[in-house]
Design a protein around this motif. Sequence first.
Motif, PDB file in Angstrom:
ATOM      1  N   ASP A 136       0.616  -0.697  -0.236  1.00  0.00           N
ATOM      2  CA  ASP A 136       0.020  -0.198   0.390  1.00  0.00           C
ATOM      3  C   ASP A 136       0.687   1.554   0.004  1.00  0.00           C
ATOM      4  N   ALA A 137       0.195   1.966  -0.819  1.00  0.00           N
ATOM      5  CA  ALA A 137       1.181   3.103  -0.759  1.00  0.00           C
ATOM      6  C   ALA A 137       1.462   4.670   0.930  1.00  0.00           C
ATOM      7  N   ALA A 150       1.347   9.923   0.360  1.00  0.00           N
ATOM      8  CA  ALA A 150       0.709   8.721  -0.045  1.00  0.00           C
ATOM      9  C   ALA A 150      -0.657   9.949  -0.391  1.00  0.00           C
ATOM     10  N   ARG A 151      -1.043   9.428  -2.165  1.00  0.00           N
ATOM     11  CA  ARG A 151      -2.300   9.540  -2.388  1.00  0.00           C
ATOM     12  C   ARG A 151      -1.992  11.004  -2.442  1.00  0.00           C
ATOM     13  N   GLY A 152      -1.035  12.169  -2.279  1.00  0.00           N
ATOM     14  CA  GLY A 152      -0.981  13.492  -1.733  1.00  0.00           C
ATOM     15  C   GLY A 152      -0.687  13.853  -0.648  1.00  0.00           C
ATOM     16  N   THR A 153      -1.259  12.941   0.140  1.00  0.00           N
ATOM     17  CA  THR A 153      -1.135  13.497   1.603  1.00  0.00           C
ATOM     18  C   THR A 153       0.427  13.268   2.455  1.00  0.00           C
ATOM     19  N   GLU A 251       5.227   9.237  -5.708  1.00  0.00           N
ATOM     20  CA  GLU A 251       4.189   8.240  -5.239  1.00  0.00           C
ATOM     21  C   GLU A 251       4.396   6.758  -6.321  1.00  0.00           C
ATOM     22  N   ARG A 252       4.770   6.716  -7.561  1.00  0.00           N
ATOM     23  CA  ARG A 252       4.182   6.558  -9.197  1.00  0.00           C
ATOM     24  C   ARG A 252       5.953   5.480  -8.426  1.00  0.00           C
TER      25      ARG A 252
END
Length: 429
Positions: A136-137, A150-153, A251-252
């Motif tokens: 998981d990110a 993670a997911r911009g956070t 994140e990629r």
Amino acid sequence: MNNRFLLAFAGSLALCTPVAAQEMDHAHMDHMDMSGMDMPGMDHSGHTPPQPASASGSGTSLVPGNEGAMHGLHLMAGDWMVMAHGTVSTQYTSVSGPRGDDKLYVTSMAMLTGERETGWGRIQLRSMYSLEPAMDAAGYPNLFATGETARGTPLVDRQHPHDLFMELAARVDFNLGSAARLFVYGGPVGEPALGPAAFMMRGSSRYNPEAPIAHHWFDSTHITYGVVTTGIATPHWQIEGSAFRGREPDERRWNIEATALDSWSARLSWTPSPRWAVQASYGFIHQPESTHPGENERRFTTSLAFANAKGLSAIAAFSAKKRVPGATLTALLAEANWDMTRTDSLFGRVENVNNDELFPDHASPLHDSAFRVTKLQLGYARRVPLGPVELALGAAVSAYAKPAALTAAYGRHPHAITVFARFNLDRKH
């Protein structure tokens, strides 16, 4: 290339290569600093040469010579020595308190290197991979750790996964007489000359299942997209400088990111004997964090590493990173690994970090406030040889000291426990 192809490519390097390889001692090859040293075997008088003063860590960093080389699976391909080694660890972490979490997860690292000696020097082709992007990110629980997103956070109290490509680089050494070498290192993925050896490459954290909470003070640049380093190495000294991309990985995590050599660093290393390795480094890092646009960093680190060749490895380190514009935040780290017997190891780590990223929400009254926290960790590993593989079964417990202002967010006495089963391809014999 799509993700399935990349996954298959990394897996084939980590798993297929050892099938065709034979085990052999590699103590004076890929992970030894051979600057000014004789080749393995007897010297002209018929005696075994002395242990070199240093060995290679991550990137171009040095560790004490007594740590020796990573023993993996090897084969000869013409004039090339090819080596494969790595680790896979299944872990379960449980962290107490309001910000605590429980998670079962897998961390991994695989290395594949090729090396060739020439009449004028040495050529190395180096690669390192991880399948942690499948995680998981948000990564795994690691109380008081910060860095990346993670997911911009922004990630807080978490350790981010590593990228698929941890290193894709080459190093060329040119002989300068009998006791010195000029070297050039670089590639699309590598590590600049900044800080001590990364935590996963230090003997002092060999069985430690957790990344340091001070990771982004000491070795966050161990995966950098775009690096060029040049330096001069002698039997006891190394001086080097790097140009590299300052931005941390995004994140990629399956791809190779664009490079831009917008940052620089310099490092001086001293290895007075095989027991000791000392380094001091300084770097300017251009906008390392995506959540702090326009904010650069000036980082200073120094460290003292020790290995006695009898099972004890340790390091003490200090780092100061100055935000530009912004405050200077410092961190102290001490860690050790003691192989008490052929099958039993104790390890531990003490960290003291001044961190202002624990409350990323701008609406929080504690946003941008710096808090000095301490993590104390102690662990044990039982090592079980399985042919060319070593299985380490163990656990680590952690306790934390913090200001009273953090009690509402973290609880009065936060603590954590991690249990793990770790497979190492680089088992020492």
